[in-house]
Design a protein around this motif. Structure first.
Motif, PDB file in Angstrom:
ATOM      1  N   ALA A   1      48.509  54.232  46.730  1.00  0.00           N
ATOM      2  CA  ALA A   1      49.331  54.975  45.760  1.00  0.00           C
ATOM      3  C   ALA A   1      48.466  55.465  44.605  1.00  0.00           C
ATOM      4  CB  ALA A   1      50.455  54.084  45.233  1.00  0.00           C
ATOM      5  N   GLU A   2      47.512  54.659  44.185  1.00  0.00           N
ATOM      6  CA  GLU A   2      46.645  55.091  43.077  1.00  0.00           C
ATOM      7  C   GLU A   2      45.695  56.202  43.519  1.00  0.00           C
ATOM      8  OE1 GLU A   2      45.542  52.875  39.767  1.00  0.00           O
ATOM      9  OE2 GLU A   2      46.028  50.982  40.754  1.00  0.00           O
ATOM     10  N   ARG A   3      45.276  56.086  44.771  1.00  0.00           N
ATOM     11  CA  ARG A   3      44.406  57.139  45.321  1.00  0.00           C
ATOM     12  C   ARG A   3      45.166  58.467  45.334  1.00  0.00           C
ATOM     13  NH1 ARG A   3      43.205  54.424  49.837  1.00  0.00           N
ATOM     14  NH2 ARG A   3      41.680  53.127  48.787  1.00  0.00           N
TER      15      ARG A   3
ATOM     16  N   ILE B   1      47.014  42.763  39.806  1.00  0.00           N
ATOM     17  CA  ILE B   1      46.349  42.330  38.562  1.00  0.00           C
ATOM     18  C   ILE B   1      45.762  43.515  37.792  1.00  0.00           C
ATOM     19  CG2 ILE B   1      45.912  40.048  39.523  1.00  0.00           C
ATOM     20  CD1 ILE B   1      42.881  40.750  39.477  1.00  0.00           C
ATOM     21  N   GLN B   2      45.621  44.667  38.459  1.00  0.00           N
ATOM     22  CA  GLN B   2      45.184  45.889  37.771  1.00  0.00           C
ATOM     23  C   GLN B   2      43.923  45.651  36.937  1.00  0.00           C
ATOM     24  OE1 GLN B   2      46.378  49.136  38.047  1.00  0.00           O
ATOM     25  NE2 GLN B   2      47.345  48.363  39.870  1.00  0.00           N
ATOM     26  N   SER B   3      43.965  46.021  35.670  1.00  0.00           N
ATOM     27  CA  SER B   3      42.732  46.008  34.875  1.00  0.00           C
ATOM     28  C   SER B   3      42.184  44.623  34.576  1.00  0.00           C
ATOM     29  CB  SER B   3      42.960  46.730  33.553  1.00  0.00           C
ATOM     30  OG  SER B   3      42.998  48.113  33.791  1.00  0.00           O
ATOM     31  N   ILE B   4      42.949  43.587  34.862  1.00  0.00           N
ATOM     32  CA  ILE B   4      42.392  42.235  34.679  1.00  0.00           C
ATOM     33  C   ILE B   4      41.142  42.093  35.547  1.00  0.00           C
ATOM     34  CG2 ILE B   4      42.836  39.764  35.008  1.00  0.00           C
ATOM     35  CD1 ILE B   4      45.812  40.349  34.438  1.00  0.00           C
TER      36      ILE B   4
END
Ligand code: GLN
Length: 303
Positions: free
Chosen positions: A156-158, A61-64
């Protein structure tokens, strides 16, 4: 209102757009999501659910999720939230560094990445060791204890989130981040990695269509907080596409680079849509068209 018929028309009409645009390739696991996915849900305040396509499939959902963290921070901190973050549209990219320098470390709003980092910093001040206030909030709002993080996306974002790391340290240099930047970043990467389906999201956002009551009947925000969160979504929820969104869709909305979008028609429904390919500004292309069609066909919008 014949939502079932409207949704089946929408799914046909947006088909040519599904797969157009680009997925969020800068987050490796998101680059692997099949491009042909499209799901949509309309969930009324009377708990009727209408759905089409891949509406039950979970996605990032990321930025949601920044809507949940903002609501929680408003509950914990009240108006003090607005001493450290603004509530004006940014007019620039969600991960921009330039604006933060010019505005001396006060992010323009809680939905750009810098703003979300500050909001999480506030929440961490209230969080005991081992607790997870954000996840508790999301589980309460959605009445679903199985909602959780996708650790592969968070990891992965880290590994790749150098720009977010820069933003966190930048905020710290302006004294607008009290906790260790790595701790805040860890909470941020996990927040963005929450995995939910269109159906789950529509349930979780029920409180914004009902003046604060969750689908389970619990008060997760006051009517005033719900109004304010919707207002910030309308002006800041889709980054530098907010004007175009208000023009085309006419509802408070929040997007994420996973291709999800949530839109709220207060007093009537929550609409959620997911299709992974994005516009230049980072909002789902087919999803935006689907929401525009929904407000056109139902003649329901906040305007
Ligand atoms: N995790 C993404 C990032 O930090 C969230 C961005 C978004 O959904 N707009 O870049």
């Amino acid at each position: 209102m014949d939502y079932a018929r409207i949704l089946s028309e929408i799914v046909e009409e947006v088909r040519p757009l599904v797969g157009k645009g680009r997925a969020a390739e800068y987050i490796p696991p998101l680059a692997e999501v099949p491009r042909d996915r499209f799901g949509m849900v309309v969930r009324t305040v009377g708990n009727e659910v209408f759905q089409v396509g891949d509406s039950g499939e979970r996605f990032s959902i990321q930025s949601i999720a920044k809507v949940f963290s903002l609501t929680l921070a408003m509950r914990l901190e009240g108006d003090a939230v607005w001493e450290r973050v603004g509530r004006e549209p940014s007019g620039s990219a969600f991960n921009s560094l330039v604006q933060l320098e010019v505005e001396r470390g006060i992010p323009r709003n809680p939905f750009i990445n810098a703003g979300a980092l500050v909001v999480l910093d506030m929440i961490l001040d209230h969080q005991a060791e081992g607790a997870d206030l954000v996840l508790d909030f999301v589980r309460r709002a959605s009445a679903d204890p199985s909602v959780g993080y996708d650790e592969s996306v968070a990891g992965a974002e880290r590994a790749t989130g150098h720009r977010n790391r820069a933003l966190a340290h930048f905020l710290r240099s302006f004294d607008n981040l009290g906790n260790d930047p790595d701790r805040v970043l860890d909470a941020y990467f996990r927040l963005c990695s929450i995995s939910m389906s269109c159906a789950g999201l529509a349930t979780a956002f029920h409180y914004l269509a009902t003046g604060g009551l969750s689908a389970g009947g619990e008060e997760v925000a006051t009517p005033r907080q719900a109004k304010r969160v919707n207002s910030v979504m309308l002006t800041c929820g889709v980054y530098d596409e907010a004007g175009d969104y208000a023009y085309r869709v006419g509802l408070p909305a929040k997007s994420g680079v996973g291709g999800g979008v949530v839109a709220v028609m207060p007093g009537r429904f929550v609409a959620t849509v997911w299709s992974p390919c994005l516009s230049e500004k980072g909002n789902s292309l087919a999803g935006t068209m689907a929401l525009e069609l929904l407000t056109t066909k139902t003649a329901l919008s906040v305007f």
